[in-house]
Design a protein around this motif. Structure first.
Motif, PDB file in Angstrom:
ATOM      1  N   THR A  42       0.814  -1.222   0.000  1.00  0.00           N
ATOM      2  CA  THR A  42       0.000   0.000   0.000  1.00  0.00           C
ATOM      3  C   THR A  42       0.843   1.266   0.000  1.00  0.00           C
ATOM      4  O   THR A  42       0.308   2.369   0.016  1.00  0.00           O
ATOM      5  CB  THR A  42      -0.937   0.026   1.227  1.00  0.00           C
ATOM      6  OG1 THR A  42      -0.151  -0.092   2.431  1.00  0.00           O
ATOM      7  CG2 THR A  42      -1.937  -1.111   1.163  1.00  0.00           C
ATOM      8  N   ALA A 227      -5.094  11.184  -7.851  1.00  0.00           N
ATOM      9  CA  ALA A 227      -5.713  10.107  -8.625  1.00  0.00           C
ATOM     10  C   ALA A 227      -4.765   9.467  -9.640  1.00  0.00           C
ATOM     11  O   ALA A 227      -5.141   8.523 -10.331  1.00  0.00           O
ATOM     12  CB  ALA A 227      -6.979  10.579  -9.322  1.00  0.00           C
ATOM     13  N   GLU A 228      -3.544   9.953  -9.750  1.00  0.00           N
ATOM     14  CA  GLU A 228      -2.589   9.345 -10.687  1.00  0.00           C
ATOM     15  C   GLU A 228      -2.165   7.961 -10.213  1.00  0.00           C
ATOM     16  O   GLU A 228      -1.961   7.047 -11.026  1.00  0.00           O
ATOM     17  CB  GLU A 228      -1.363  10.240 -10.830  1.00  0.00           C
ATOM     18  CG  GLU A 228      -0.291   9.690 -11.760  1.00  0.00           C
ATOM     19  CD  GLU A 228       0.943  10.570 -11.823  1.00  0.00           C
ATOM     20  OE1 GLU A 228       1.944  10.133 -12.424  1.00  0.00           O
ATOM     21  OE2 GLU A 228       0.915  11.699 -11.283  1.00  0.00           O
ATOM     22  N   ASN A 229      -2.018   7.812  -8.909  1.00  0.00           N
ATOM     23  CA  ASN A 229      -1.641   6.534  -8.314  1.00  0.00           C
ATOM     24  C   ASN A 229      -2.667   6.218  -7.237  1.00  0.00           C
ATOM     25  O   ASN A 229      -2.850   6.993  -6.291  1.00  0.00           O
ATOM     26  CB  ASN A 229      -0.224   6.630  -7.721  1.00  0.00           C
ATOM     27  CG  ASN A 229       0.293   5.297  -7.204  1.00  0.00           C
ATOM     28  OD1 ASN A 229      -0.393   4.583  -6.467  1.00  0.00           O
ATOM     29  ND2 ASN A 229       1.506   4.953  -7.598  1.00  0.00           N
ATOM     30  N   LYS A 230      -3.304   5.071  -7.371  1.00  0.00           N
ATOM     31  CA  LYS A 230      -4.391   4.731  -6.444  1.00  0.00           C
ATOM     32  C   LYS A 230      -3.915   4.598  -4.998  1.00  0.00           C
ATOM     33  O   LYS A 230      -4.715   4.712  -4.061  1.00  0.00           O
ATOM     34  CB  LYS A 230      -5.087   3.455  -6.879  1.00  0.00           C
ATOM     35  CG  LYS A 230      -4.209   2.214  -6.839  1.00  0.00           C
ATOM     36  CD  LYS A 230      -4.969   0.986  -7.322  1.00  0.00           C
ATOM     37  CE  LYS A 230      -4.094  -0.268  -7.275  1.00  0.00           C
ATOM     38  NZ  LYS A 230      -4.843  -1.455  -7.757  1.00  0.00           N
ATOM     39  N   LEU A 231      -2.608   4.360  -4.808  1.00  0.00           N
ATOM     40  CA  LEU A 231      -2.071   4.245  -3.455  1.00  0.00           C
ATOM     41  C   LEU A 231      -1.803   5.612  -2.822  1.00  0.00           C
ATOM     42  O   LEU A 231      -1.582   5.712  -1.618  1.00  0.00           O
ATOM     43  CB  LEU A 231      -0.774   3.426  -3.473  1.00  0.00           C
ATOM     44  CG  LEU A 231      -0.890   1.996  -4.001  1.00  0.00           C
ATOM     45  CD1 LEU A 231       0.469   1.307  -3.974  1.00  0.00           C
ATOM     46  CD2 LEU A 231      -1.911   1.198  -3.192  1.00  0.00           C
ATOM     47  N   PRO A 233      -3.934   8.695  -3.286  1.00  0.00           N
ATOM     48  CA  PRO A 233      -5.097   9.328  -3.933  1.00  0.00           C
ATOM     49  C   PRO A 233      -5.082  10.849  -3.930  1.00  0.00           C
ATOM     50  O   PRO A 233      -5.603  11.478  -4.855  1.00  0.00           O
ATOM     51  CB  PRO A 233      -6.285   8.780  -3.128  1.00  0.00           C
ATOM     52  CG  PRO A 233      -5.712   8.322  -1.828  1.00  0.00           C
ATOM     53  CD  PRO A 233      -4.327   7.853  -2.137  1.00  0.00           C
ATOM     54  N   LYS A 234      -4.479  11.481  -2.909  1.00  0.00           N
ATOM     55  CA  LYS A 234      -4.453  12.939  -2.844  1.00  0.00           C
ATOM     56  C   LYS A 234      -3.278  13.538  -3.607  1.00  0.00           C
ATOM     57  O   LYS A 234      -3.169  14.766  -3.704  1.00  0.00           O
ATOM     58  CB  LYS A 234      -4.404  13.399  -1.384  1.00  0.00           C
ATOM     59  CG  LYS A 234      -5.648  13.058  -0.588  1.00  0.00           C
ATOM     60  CD  LYS A 234      -5.549  13.593   0.832  1.00  0.00           C
ATOM     61  CE  LYS A 234      -6.803  13.282   1.628  1.00  0.00           C
ATOM     62  NZ  LYS A 234      -6.710  13.789   3.028  1.00  0.00           N
TER      63      LYS A 234
END
Length: 332
Positions: A42, A227-231, A233-234
């Motif tokens: 994660t 949102a570029e990397n789901k891990l 998100p901010k």
């Protein structure tokens, strides 16, 4: 009967030789730029030491003791150095890379001075490694990604880090700015003084970052749009710490330098395009995802470092050579 006895004797000798074979260990001590990272599934952040195993054959075991936030002082004071000392065997190596936190003058737990305590701690690492018949190797600190020429009020990684990235960055220079000062020079001085192999990690990483440029060098670090990397998100912008791709690039460059400086290790250095590790010690954590990422028509080597995997489906047109560590299991 005599032939059988001789054969059994020969087999027993082979088993003894095999079981007594010494696997050389490379211990790494240092700070967050080299460190192990918690929760790799994660957390996309990686230290170069965390992925360093993937740069060597199985004849080398990388035992990484680098920890986030450590300086030479705190590493000794908190007993982390003693734990490494207790494990060193004759012929093992200790790779020593500090500087990012030693220079933080407002933190008495970590701060050391150039020409005084910083130098003394490095000498101690060298001396005590040799007392265990190990081989010390001094690295200087890797660079921070800083293209902002305004004078920093304090040298602190936090000044070059933000938990949110909106796509904007203040840039005042197209040339990488040094933030380490004399701390980057001390390890080379101690290496000359004590006849120790020296790896100029600062120059190596400077050349990589500068070569990739202001925009391209972001790809080495924890730089993500929302949102570029789901891990993440901010989103995030962090000019000190590496993502899995950056750590892979830096680790390979440092391993090459090790091979040049230490002939005994050169024969074990390897390069792989992709390294798959279920423990987060590569640039991929899933074998099929690594295969999926391979561009058609290009020959790619994939090292499978650990784990148990289903046999991957390789699409027609992809040219992949798989290399596996002996602990890896492939099931159908």
């Amino acid at each position: 009967m005599k032939k059988i006895i001789r054969l059994l004797s020969l087999l027993s000798i082979i088993l003894v030789l095999t079981s007594s074979k010494h696997q050389t260990t490379i211990f790494i001590i240092g700070d967050s730029t080299a460190a192990e990272k918690l929760h790799p599934t994660t957390n996309p952040e990686r230290g170069w030491g965390m992925v360093f195993q993937g740069c060597f054959t199985e004849d080398i075991l990388v035992d990484n003791h680098a920890v986030n936030g450590e300086s030479t002082k705190s590493f000794i004071d908190e007993g982390k150095w003693q734990k490494v000392l207790d494990k060193i065997k004759p012929g093992d190596y200790v790779f020593i890379e500090f500087g990012h936190n030693d220079e933080k003058s407002k933190d008495p737990r970590r701060y050391t001075q150039v020409g005084s305590t910083f130098d003394a701690n490095l000498r101690r690492f060298v001396k005590e490694t040799r007392e265990r018949k190990g081989v010390p190797v001094l690295f200087n600190c890797v660079v921070r990604r800083c293209f902002w020429s305004a004078r920093l009020d304090s040298v602190d990684d936090e000044r070059l880090r933000s938990t949110f990235y909106d796509g904007n960055e203040t840039i005042t220079s197209d040339t990488l700015i040094d933030t380490h000062g004399a701390y980057k020079d001390v390890p080379a001085k101690i290496a000359r003084e004590m006849n120790v192999p020296f790896i100029n990690a600062n120059k190596i990483t400077h050349d990589i970052e500068q070569g990739m440029g202001v925009i391209g060098s972001r790809k080495l670090h924890m730089w993500f749009l929302p949102a570029e990397n789901k891990l993440v998100p901010k989103g995030k912008k962090d000019n000190t710490h590496y993502n899995y791709n950056g750590a892979h690039i830096i680790a390979n460059a440092l391993a090459d330098a090790v091979g040049r400086q230490i002939p005994e290790l050169k024969k074990y250095v390897r390069h792989y395009d992709y390294v798959v590790s279920a423990q987060g010690r590569g640039n991929f954590m899933n074998l099929q995802e690594a295969v999926k990422a391979v561009p058609a028509g290009k020959k790619i080597q994939i090292l499978i470092l650990d784990g148990t995997w289903r046999k991957p489906v390789v699409p027609i047109g992809k040219n992949i050579k798989f290399v596996m560590y002996s602990s890896v299991k492939i099931i159908k």
